[in-house]
Design an enzyme around this catalytic site. Structure first.
Site, PDB file in Angstrom:
ATOM      1  N   GLY A 107       0.816  -1.211   0.000  1.00 29.65           N
ATOM      2  CA  GLY A 107       0.000   0.000   0.000  1.00 29.65           C
ATOM      3  C   GLY A 107       0.849   1.259   0.000  1.00 29.65           C
ATOM      4  O   GLY A 107       0.431   2.314   0.464  1.00 29.65           O
ATOM      5  N   GLY A 109       1.643   2.806  -2.596  1.00 30.07           N
ATOM      6  CA  GLY A 109       1.247   3.651  -3.725  1.00 30.07           C
ATOM      7  C   GLY A 109       2.013   3.350  -4.997  1.00 30.07           C
ATOM      8  O   GLY A 109       2.369   4.263  -5.741  1.00 30.07           O
ATOM      9  N   SER A 110       2.241   2.070  -5.268  1.00 34.86           N
ATOM     10  CA  SER A 110       3.052   1.711  -6.437  1.00 34.86           C
ATOM     11  C   SER A 110       2.388   2.154  -7.747  1.00 34.86           C
ATOM     12  O   SER A 110       3.081   2.571  -8.678  1.00 34.86           O
ATOM     13  CB  SER A 110       3.335   0.210  -6.469  1.00 34.86           C
ATOM     14  OG  SER A 110       2.145  -0.524  -6.374  1.00 34.86           O
ATOM     15  N   SER A 111       1.055   2.105  -7.804  1.00 32.03           N
ATOM     16  CA  SER A 111       0.376   2.496  -9.051  1.00 32.03           C
ATOM     17  C   SER A 111       0.582   3.978  -9.340  1.00 32.03           C
ATOM     18  O   SER A 111       0.915   4.367 -10.466  1.00 32.03           O
ATOM     19  CB  SER A 111      -1.133   2.229  -8.950  1.00 32.03           C
ATOM     20  OG  SER A 111      -1.371   0.918  -8.559  1.00 32.03           O
ATOM     21  N   ALA A 113       2.943   5.911  -8.114  1.00 26.40           N
ATOM     22  CA  ALA A 113       4.364   6.198  -8.335  1.00 26.40           C
ATOM     23  C   ALA A 113       4.766   5.816  -9.761  1.00 26.40           C
ATOM     24  O   ALA A 113       5.488   6.565 -10.428  1.00 26.40           O
ATOM     25  CB  ALA A 113       5.220   5.448  -7.316  1.00 26.40           C
ATOM     26  N   ASP A 154      -1.490  10.452  -2.964  1.00 25.01           N
ATOM     27  CA  ASP A 154      -0.330   9.607  -3.275  1.00 25.01           C
ATOM     28  C   ASP A 154       0.382  10.097  -4.539  1.00 25.01           C
ATOM     29  O   ASP A 154       1.606  10.042  -4.635  1.00 25.01           O
ATOM     30  CB  ASP A 154      -0.729   8.124  -3.396  1.00 25.01           C
ATOM     31  CG  ASP A 154      -2.027   7.916  -4.151  1.00 25.01           C
ATOM     32  OD1 ASP A 154      -2.616   8.911  -4.632  1.00 25.01           O
ATOM     33  OD2 ASP A 154      -2.453   6.758  -4.279  1.00 25.01           O
TER      34      ASP A 154
HETATM   35  O1  PMV Z   1      -5.283   2.795   0.437  1.00 25.52           O
HETATM   36  P1  PMV Z   1      -4.415   3.993   0.192  1.00 25.52           P
HETATM   37  O2  PMV Z   1      -3.078   3.874   0.841  1.00 25.52           O
HETATM   38  O3  PMV Z   1      -4.339   4.341  -1.227  1.00 25.52           O
HETATM   39  O4  PMV Z   1      -5.070   5.198   0.961  1.00 25.52           O
HETATM   40  C1  PMV Z   1      -6.399   5.513   0.773  1.00 25.52           C
HETATM   41  C2  PMV Z   1      -6.721   6.785   1.477  1.00 25.52           C
HETATM   42  C3  PMV Z   1      -8.164   7.236   1.262  1.00 25.52           C
HETATM   43  O5  PMV Z   1      -8.275   8.504   1.869  1.00 25.52           O
HETATM   44  C4  PMV Z   1      -9.125   6.290   1.923  1.00 25.52           C
HETATM   45  C5  PMV Z   1      -8.508   7.318  -0.218  1.00 25.52           C
HETATM   46  C6  PMV Z   1      -7.856   8.478  -0.955  1.00 25.52           C
HETATM   47  O6  PMV Z   1      -7.823   8.425  -2.188  1.00 25.52           O
HETATM   48  O7  PMV Z   1      -7.442   9.444  -0.314  1.00 25.52           O
END
Ligand code: PMV
Length: 323
Positions: A107, A109-111, A113, A154
């Site tokens: 989790g 954020g590889s996509s 990045a 992200d």
């Molecule tokens: O699951 P992640 O690490 O991509 O985080 C999601 C965070 C949320 O606030 C729930 C969704 C978002 O796009 O901000």
């Protein structure tokens, strides 16, 4: 012409879920990076190798980018190429190879990045020289095209790096000037399904609009206080805010048993505080602890079934590795 570009992974610190609905969040860039080698070719083909997500020798006509059935692991890079081409057309083809220093399961954020890496690389190779803001916008559009819902925090982290105070859709992207952040990170071994969890919370908000709005308001207040504590390196207060934030996320129903076990274990072992990071239900938890308890906290997270991941926080955003 070939270029190698890298972008950092991310960890959400405070404000997840609320950030989807216009509230602020704080996120940090982590030292584990995604790398993309991108080449412009004569043949009008889109070619991708992304072994980390089981894509080997994927090829199609470049004009078909973004069209038809796309394998899961190829989606972000392919749609990134399509979006770049739509806006800044060029002749010939594109060959991309991605390699990640972290598992796509964490989790981190590889996509996002890899999306940022590919657009940055194309921007350099074609001489388009996009500004950071233009790069952010095109990469965020790519993520939205695929996911439908996402705050873009992200994407911002992959572009700008550091530690950011962020309001969607890039309305505020404020770098927080800090020089360290001794985060303890535990991976749950479970993949969080962001889209499902966001939809689940949105259903809850339909039924209990005022309650959920109030939760977001409280989360926002915590983010504001966390910003001050972060700038003051006040780890104790930040730990307390983590605990408050976690409580509010539990009300939203996104905590999950495994993460919760790891979070309680960290607290019991002497951490200032701990919370989940991201959508919830899986991925990672984060914690801050007094120096003398760090070993115990890590051991407790491991005992609760988590995997401690060493990270460096607050690292540099997208960069060119060589040309
Ligand atoms: O699951 P992640 O690490 O991509 O985080 C999601 C965070 C949320 O606030 C729930 C969704 C978002 O796009 O901000």
């Amino acid at each position: 012409m070939k270029i190698i570009v890298s972008a950092p992974g991310k960890l959400m610190l405070f404000g997840e879920h609320g950030v989807v609905y216009g509230r602020p969040c704080i996120v940090t860039a982590v030292g584990q990076r995604m790398k993309a080698t991108v080449e412009l070719t004569e043949e009008p083909l889109f070619e991708l190798k992304a072994p980390d997500v089981q894509v080997t020798n994927y090829k199609k006509a470049i004009e078909d980018c973004g069209v038809g059935e796309i394998p899961k692991g190829a989606k972000f890079v392919e749609v990134a190429v399509k979006n770049f081409l739509d806006k800044y057309p060029f002749g010939g083809g594109v060959k991309v190879e991605t390699k990640s220093e972290f598992s796509s399961e964490f989790g981190f954020g590889s996509s996002s990045a890899s999306t940022v890496c590919v657009i940055k690389a194309l921007s350099e190779l074609t001489g388009t020289k996009l500004s950071d803001k233009a790069l952010f916008k095109l990469a965020y559009k790519t993520v939205l095209d695929i996911q439908g819902v996402a705050s873009g925090f992200d994407v911002a982290t992959a572009v700008y790096g550091g530690t950011l105070y962020y309001v969607t859709p890039g309305k505020v992207i404020e770098p927080l000037s800090i020089d360290s952040l001794p985060l303890i990170v535990g991976y749950s071994g479970v993949k969080a399904d962001t889209v499902t969890l966001v939809n689940q919370v949105s259903k809850l908000a339909e039924k209990y609009p005022q309650v959920i709005e109030n939760i977001y308001s409280q989360i926002e207040k915590l983010v504001e206080q966390a910003k001050v504590a972060l700038l003051n390196k006040d780890w104790l207060t930040l730990g307390e805010i983590m605990n408050f934030n976690e409580g509010l996320l539990a009300i939203l129903g996104v905590e999950g048993k495994k993460l919760s076990d790891m979070i309680y274990a960290a607290r019991d072992a002497g951490a200032y505080g701990a919370k989940l990071s991201g959508a919830g239900g899986g991925d990672c938890m984060i914690s801050l602890a007094p120096e003398e308890s760090v070993k115990e906290v890590k051991a407790a997270i491991t005992k609760a079934g988590g995997q401690v991941i060493d990270i460096e926080a607050n690292v540099e955003g997208v960069r060119i590795e060589n040309e």
